[in-house]
Design an enzyme around this catalytic site. Sequence first.
Site, PDB file in Angstrom:
ATOM      1  N   ASN A 173      50.682  -9.099 -15.828  1.00 47.90           N
ATOM      2  CA  ASN A 173      49.507  -8.653 -15.079  1.00 47.90           C
ATOM      3  C   ASN A 173      49.810  -7.312 -14.424  1.00 47.90           C
ATOM      4  OD1 ASN A 173      50.714  -9.238 -12.360  1.00 47.90           O
ATOM      5  ND2 ASN A 173      50.632 -11.339 -13.141  1.00 47.90           N
TER       6      ASN A 173
ATOM      7  N   ASP B 295      49.398 -17.908 -14.628  1.00 43.76           N
ATOM      8  CA  ASP B 295      48.909 -19.288 -14.637  1.00 43.76           C
ATOM      9  C   ASP B 295      49.155 -19.955 -15.990  1.00 43.76           C
ATOM     10  OD1 ASP B 295      47.918 -19.201 -12.003  1.00 43.76           O
ATOM     11  OD2 ASP B 295      46.095 -18.193 -12.684  1.00 43.76           O
TER      12      ASP B 295
ATOM     13  N   LYS C 239      60.883 -11.144 -33.948  1.00 40.34           N
ATOM     14  CA  LYS C 239      59.583 -10.479 -33.820  1.00 40.34           C
ATOM     15  C   LYS C 239      58.601 -11.035 -34.840  1.00 40.34           C
ATOM     16  CE  LYS C 239      57.313  -6.009 -34.345  1.00 40.34           C
ATOM     17  NZ  LYS C 239      57.480  -4.587 -34.707  1.00 40.34           N
TER      18      LYS C 239
ATOM     19  N   PHE D  40      48.587 -15.949  -1.058  1.00 36.90           N
ATOM     20  CA  PHE D  40      47.730 -14.781  -1.279  1.00 36.90           C
ATOM     21  C   PHE D  40      46.615 -15.178  -2.236  1.00 36.90           C
ATOM     22  CE2 PHE D  40      50.806 -12.438   0.909  1.00 36.90           C
ATOM     23  CZ  PHE D  40      50.439 -11.100   1.023  1.00 36.90           C
TER      24      PHE D  40
ATOM     25  N   LYS E 106      41.450 -22.374  -1.458  1.00 37.43           N
ATOM     26  CA  LYS E 106      42.873 -22.357  -1.800  1.00 37.43           C
ATOM     27  C   LYS E 106      43.727 -22.750  -0.600  1.00 37.43           C
ATOM     28  CE  LYS E 106      46.190 -19.335  -4.179  1.00 37.43           C
ATOM     29  NZ  LYS E 106      46.375 -17.986  -4.794  1.00 37.43           N
TER      30      LYS E 106
ATOM     31  N   LYS F 261      45.905 -26.230  -1.279  1.00 37.78           N
ATOM     32  CA  LYS F 261      47.351 -26.083  -1.492  1.00 37.78           C
ATOM     33  C   LYS F 261      48.155 -26.269  -0.205  1.00 37.78           C
ATOM     34  CE  LYS F 261      46.638 -23.597  -5.696  1.00 37.78           C
ATOM     35  NZ  LYS F 261      47.138 -22.650  -6.703  1.00 37.78           N
TER      36      LYS F 261
END
Length: 407
Positions: A214, A283, A293, A327, A341, A345
């Site tokens: 990301n 995730d 490869k 976060f 959240k 959590k």
Amino acid sequence: MVNGKHIVLAVTGGIAAYKACALTSKLVQAGAEVKVMMSESAKEFVNPNTFQALSRNPVYDWTFHEPDPSKIAHIDLADWADLVVVAPATANVIGKLANGIADDMITTTLLATKADVYLAPAMNVNMYNHSAVQKNMQTLKDFGYSFIEGEAGYLACGWTGKGRMAEPEVIADMINRVFEERDTNSLNELKGKHVVITAGPTQERIDPVRYFTNHSTGKMGYAVAAAAKRAGAEVTLVSGPTNLPRPAGVDVIKVISAEEMYQAVMSVYDSADIVIKSAAVADYRPKETFEQKRKKSPGEWSVEMERTRDILKTLGEKKANQILVGFAAESENVEEYAKQKLLKKNLDLIVANNITTPGAGFGSDTNIVTILSKDGEVKNYEQQTKDAVAKQILTDIIDYIERNRNE
């Protein structure tokens, strides 16, 4: 904030020594007491009388000059300093300090002082980029020294690139902010606390050349780690792949994948007082990976994905006395999703931001956050540097602890 502070300015031999004159003047005008040290080569660029006139103090330029027989000059100066700035900091003095060499007034004083030391590098761009210089700078960062980097630009030698010393105004502003943080810092309660922070992205391997990741750069987590260390905490930073230098004095555990981050965090969780999970952990990961490869072939290629372990949820389930902070990087309904959240959590606080807002997304040097607490507090903050946001996060954590101390 520098009024009445004791600042030692070490001037070494580069053409940027002339900028140190302006820096001395600015600090003195702001009320600081400045004592200047000069290397022999620095005196080839600026006469010591200039600094004596600007600082209104004698200039220290020889280790064996002892004007007061009851004191050892370089030790007395080292103990006197509230802050030491080396400007310009040449490749030579950086190399000496990195290797513990003390052969003049500047290096003997710097090795003896317990004050924070800031270096403003100034040299040719090729010298700056030389692997030996880069290694020496990293060594000094690991020792706890800080660097005030200048911008790339035209250099006195005719080259253009990095190596130009930061402007006196920039250095003076940095010094002011250092003392401002010291004088207004309310984070002393972190002394003796073990703070665990996660930062950066993870990389989920497909084959030896491909992976999913990301846009996280780790800047926010690294800023929190540095702020926690300045506040006196013992800090463990679990970091995914980034290009950021290790924060001074911070224990860093390098990881690549989400599973490696899970294992690293769990290995230190029991000893943690506060856990701040700012990493952007994948995730999902490829269900099948390849040792070789995967070659291009006709048609489409579908990669089946499987869930990674939910680190934050696991930490919430296993939480004993730790303060757990998450976060929420969202692109819509930021506060609503953050509240969900926070509860789901079992977090104590959550830091939420809208990654689509200019100045708040991945890779930015600034952030715009909302901090929500388990006890119902919601605080919205305007755009600030990530260093300032980091300090605010720690302040809000301590406020939360104080509010709930007797529960």
